[in-house]
Design a protein around this motif. Structure first.
Motif, mmCIF file in Angstrom:
data_model
loop_
_atom_site.group_PDB
_atom_site.id
_atom_site.type_symbol
_atom_site.label_atom_id
_atom_site.label_comp_id
_atom_site.label_asym_id
_atom_site.label_seq_id
_atom_site.Cartn_x
_atom_site.Cartn_y
_atom_site.Cartn_z
ATOM 1 N N THR A 195 45.966 13.766 28.607
ATOM 2 C CA THR A 195 47.123 14.494 28.085
ATOM 3 C C THR A 195 46.724 15.133 26.760
ATOM 4 O OG1 THR A 195 47.987 12.614 26.822
ATOM 5 C CG2 THR A 195 48.647 12.775 29.147
ATOM 6 N N GLU A 196 47.649 15.883 26.158
ATOM 7 C CA GLU A 196 47.348 16.480 24.868
ATOM 8 C C GLU A 196 47.158 15.422 23.786
ATOM 9 O OE1 GLU A 196 50.195 19.379 23.734
ATOM 10 O OE2 GLU A 196 49.814 20.697 25.457
ATOM 11 N N ARG A 197 47.748 14.247 23.966
ATOM 12 C CA ARG A 197 47.594 13.150 23.019
ATOM 13 C C ARG A 197 46.370 12.330 23.425
ATOM 14 N NH1 ARG A 197 50.803 10.127 19.387
ATOM 15 N NH2 ARG A 197 50.331 7.899 19.340
ATOM 16 N N HIS A 198 45.269 12.509 22.736
ATOM 17 C CA HIS A 198 44.027 11.833 23.077
ATOM 18 C C HIS A 198 44.010 10.404 22.546
ATOM 19 C CE1 HIS A 198 41.764 15.951 23.397
ATOM 20 N NE2 HIS A 198 42.715 15.794 24.302
ATOM 21 N N GLU A 199 43.241 9.533 23.231
ATOM 22 C CA GLU A 199 43.009 8.162 22.790
ATOM 23 C C GLU A 199 41.515 7.991 22.563
ATOM 24 O OE1 GLU A 199 45.443 6.125 22.176
ATOM 25 O OE2 GLU A 199 47.087 7.227 23.121
ATOM 26 N N ILE A 200 41.155 7.122 21.612
ATOM 27 C CA ILE A 200 39.750 6.919 21.284
ATOM 28 C C ILE A 200 39.434 5.432 21.262
ATOM 29 C CG2 ILE A 200 40.232 6.969 18.797
ATOM 30 C CD1 ILE A 200 37.467 8.266 18.416
ATOM 31 N N ALA A 201 38.274 5.084 21.827
ATOM 32 C CA ALA A 201 37.744 3.725 21.748
ATOM 33 C C ALA A 201 36.333 3.820 21.191
ATOM 34 C CB ALA A 201 37.735 3.055 23.115
ATOM 35 N N ASP A 202 36.050 3.088 20.134
ATOM 36 C CA ASP A 202 34.770 3.160 19.423
ATOM 37 C C ASP A 202 34.183 1.756 19.368
ATOM 38 O OD1 ASP A 202 32.660 3.596 17.734
ATOM 39 O OD2 ASP A 202 33.824 4.513 16.126
ATOM 40 N N LEU A 203 33.160 1.506 20.207
ATOM 41 C CA LEU A 203 32.624 0.153 20.357
ATOM 42 C C LEU A 203 31.141 0.077 20.023
ATOM 43 C CD1 LEU A 203 34.095 -0.964 23.834
ATOM 44 C CD2 LEU A 203 35.207 -0.997 21.594
ATOM 45 N N ASN A 204 30.731 -1.131 19.639
ATOM 46 C CA ASN A 204 29.328 -1.499 19.490
ATOM 47 C C ASN A 204 29.101 -2.683 20.426
ATOM 48 O OD1 ASN A 204 26.721 -1.452 18.451
ATOM 49 N ND2 ASN A 204 27.226 -2.831 16.764
ATOM 50 N N VAL A 205 28.311 -2.487 21.488
ATOM 51 C CA VAL A 205 28.192 -3.464 22.568
ATOM 52 C C VAL A 205 26.793 -4.074 22.570
ATOM 53 C CG1 VAL A 205 28.365 -3.829 25.065
ATOM 54 C CG2 VAL A 205 29.833 -2.123 23.942
ATOM 55 N N SER A 206 26.734 -5.408 22.557
ATOM 56 C CA SER A 206 25.454 -6.121 22.633
ATOM 57 C C SER A 206 25.461 -7.046 23.842
ATOM 58 C CB SER A 206 25.210 -6.934 21.355
ATOM 59 O OG SER A 206 25.007 -6.079 20.242
ATOM 60 N N ILE A 207 24.417 -6.946 24.654
ATOM 61 C CA ILE A 207 24.306 -7.694 25.904
ATOM 62 C C ILE A 207 23.126 -8.641 25.808
ATOM 63 C CG2 ILE A 207 23.858 -7.490 28.390
ATOM 64 C CD1 ILE A 207 25.048 -4.578 28.074
ATOM 65 N N ALA A 208 23.304 -9.883 26.294
ATOM 66 C CA ALA A 208 22.209 -10.845 26.383
ATOM 67 C C ALA A 208 22.295 -11.530 27.735
ATOM 68 C CB ALA A 208 22.283 -11.875 25.259
ATOM 69 N N LEU A 209 21.196 -11.498 28.492
ATOM 70 C CA LEU A 209 21.140 -12.069 29.829
ATOM 71 C C LEU A 209 20.146 -13.230 29.858
ATOM 72 C CD1 LEU A 209 20.955 -8.768 31.937
ATOM 73 C CD2 LEU A 209 23.005 -9.966 31.103
ATOM 74 N N SER A 210 20.468 -14.241 30.649
ATOM 75 C CA SER A 210 19.548 -15.361 30.813
ATOM 76 C C SER A 210 19.571 -15.817 32.257
ATOM 77 C CB SER A 210 19.911 -16.516 29.875
ATOM 78 O OG SER A 210 21.248 -16.927 30.063
ATOM 79 N N GLY A 211 18.518 -16.545 32.663
ATOM 80 C CA GLY A 211 18.409 -16.999 34.045
ATOM 81 C C GLY A 211 16.977 -17.325 34.383
ATOM 82 N N ASP A 212 16.532 -16.894 35.572
ATOM 83 C CA ASP A 212 15.181 -17.178 36.048
ATOM 84 C C ASP A 212 14.219 -16.148 35.462
ATOM 85 O OD1 ASP A 212 12.924 -17.934 37.366
ATOM 86 O OD2 ASP A 212 13.580 -17.269 39.351
ATOM 87 N N LEU A 213 13.815 -16.396 34.235
ATOM 88 C CA LEU A 213 12.970 -15.437 33.512
ATOM 89 C C LEU A 213 11.659 -16.062 33.045
ATOM 90 C CD1 LEU A 213 15.831 -13.839 31.375
ATOM 91 C CD2 LEU A 213 14.718 -12.842 33.392
ATOM 92 N N ALA A 214 11.311 -17.192 33.614
ATOM 93 C CA ALA A 214 10.099 -17.884 33.177
ATOM 94 C C ALA A 214 8.843 -17.051 33.446
ATOM 95 C CB ALA A 214 9.989 -19.239 33.871
ATOM 96 N N ASP A 215 8.773 -16.378 34.605
ATOM 97 C CA ASP A 215 7.541 -15.666 34.956
ATOM 98 C C ASP A 215 7.214 -14.550 33.976
ATOM 99 O OD1 ASP A 215 7.147 -17.298 37.094
ATOM 100 O OD2 ASP A 215 7.829 -15.868 38.612
ATOM 101 N N THR A 216 8.228 -13.862 33.493
ATOM 102 C CA THR A 216 7.917 -12.767 32.560
ATOM 103 C C THR A 216 7.354 -13.304 31.255
ATOM 104 O OG1 THR A 216 8.769 -10.729 31.589
ATOM 105 C CG2 THR A 216 10.217 -12.627 31.507
ATOM 106 N N HIS A 217 7.761 -14.514 30.860
ATOM 107 C CA HIS A 217 7.210 -15.118 29.653
ATOM 108 C C HIS A 217 5.808 -15.687 29.892
ATOM 109 C CE1 HIS A 217 11.545 -15.149 28.601
ATOM 110 N NE2 HIS A 217 11.106 -15.033 27.370
ATOM 111 N N HIS A 218 5.584 -16.263 31.067
ATOM 112 C CA HIS A 218 4.304 -16.919 31.328
ATOM 113 C C HIS A 218 3.213 -15.955 31.773
ATOM 114 C CE1 HIS A 218 6.700 -20.868 32.090
ATOM 115 N NE2 HIS A 218 6.261 -20.823 30.852
ATOM 116 N N THR A 219 3.584 -14.974 32.596
ATOM 117 C CA THR A 219 2.557 -14.115 33.196
ATOM 118 C C THR A 219 2.792 -12.633 32.991
ATOM 119 O OG1 THR A 219 3.666 -13.918 35.350
ATOM 120 C CG2 THR A 219 2.281 -15.876 34.997
ATOM 121 N N GLY A 220 3.950 -12.269 32.483
ATOM 122 C CA GLY A 220 4.271 -10.857 32.360
ATOM 123 C C GLY A 220 4.826 -10.255 33.628
ATOM 124 N N ASP A 221 5.184 -11.069 34.609
ATOM 125 C CA ASP A 221 5.796 -10.582 35.842
ATOM 126 C C ASP A 221 7.237 -10.179 35.528
ATOM 127 O OD1 ASP A 221 6.974 -10.148 38.271
ATOM 128 O OD2 ASP A 221 6.402 -12.072 39.155
#
Length: 297
Positions: A27-53
């Protein structure tokens, strides 16, 4: 000599501080959302640390792009809603990812017209969403909410030793910049209602209002007392919240000695010191509230 066995400890990775500004131009009346988003994921990540897979490593650039794509696809209304969408998406779409943490800062803009805005000071709205297969936690909050009482504050009766120079005060300025984070009850309490009933909008507005009211209405004998009254007021008035944590720096105001200039100063002119400052921190917890788990991390 036998070497200690070294193992991989807890780990996570993600895209930090993606700045996204989303407009609603329907509409002519605009709305604004201004965010700073930080994401952190965890799980089965051992191989990338041990071998770079990297076969289980969703690129952080993809995570950034997801933020922008979701802003277009779903829009941004409340930061909690947006954080939940992202957290659940990453756990559902990536078999190796078992836990997602999405932390969001929202910067407020004050409306000047139909499509004109002014940045609304330093106050920032915050939220952190944790999601895995077992549970979902949402912690909402704010920081840099600056409050000041010009009277109805005292501080006396404290221990004194050889290094004490602070005079007792029966009438002082009490000022702080509030950082507060409040934990919502389990997902079953809000999952069916927050999309339709604007749960997050009302919850945030009520918490902020209750914090301000408690600060303004409490005759304070210590900032610790004020902190507890603020936390108690929020939980007492909002049944959907189970815990609140507050950090209140004491923004000291010192009476200026004007006697060298032949002038009195009956509590009217002060020097506002920025540091060092007292830092008062504490929490209020609803009896029987569920364990926070990772919610505060």
């Amino acid at each position: 000599m036998v070497s200690d066995v070294i193992t991989l400890g807890p780990n996570q990775y993600g895209k930090a501080e993606t700045r996204v500004v989303a407009l609603r131009r329907g509409t002519e009346r605009h709305e604004i959302a201004d965010l700073n988003v930080s994401i952190a994921l965890s799980g089965d990540l051992a191989d990338t640390h041990h071998t770079g897979d990297n076969s289980n490593v969703l690129p952080t650039d993809t995570q950034k792009n997801t933020v922008f794509a979701f802003a277009r696809k779903h829009g941004i209304d409340q930061p909690e809603e947006f954080g939940l969408l992202l957290a659940k998406h990453f756990v559902a779409s990536q078999p190796a990812i078992t836990h997602a943490r999405v932390a969001i800062e929202e910067y407020s803009w004050r409306r000047l017209g139909e499509h004109s805005f002014e940045r609304a000071g330093d106050e920032v709205r915050t939220c952190v969403v944790h999601h895995d297969a077992r549970e979902t936690h949402v912690v909402s909050g704010l920081r840099e909410l600056v409050l000041l009482n010009t009277t109805n504050s005292e501080f006396w009766g404290y221990p004194k030793d050889a290094y004490t120079t602070l005079p007792e005060a029966s009438d002082r300025i009490l000022a702080t910049a509030v950082t507060a984070n409040w934990r919502h009850s389990t997902e079953s309490d809000w999952a069916d209602s927050y999309w339709v009933d604007s749960y997050w909008t009302k919850s945030y507005a009520d918490a902020r209002s209750n914090l301000i009211a408690a600060f303004a209405e409490t005759y304070s004998y210590s900032l610790q007392q004020t902190l507890y009254e603020m936390g108690r007021r929020v939980l007492d008035q909002q049944s959907g919240l189970c815990e609140i944590r507050l950090s209140l720096p004491n923004k000291h105001h010192f009476l200026v000695d004007l006697s060298p200039f032949g002038m009195d100063n009956p509590g009217e002119v002060f020097f506002a010191a920025d540091r060092p400052y007292g830092l008062i921190e504490g929490s209020a917890l609803r009896q029987g509230a569920p364990d926070a788990g990772r919610a505060w991390e």
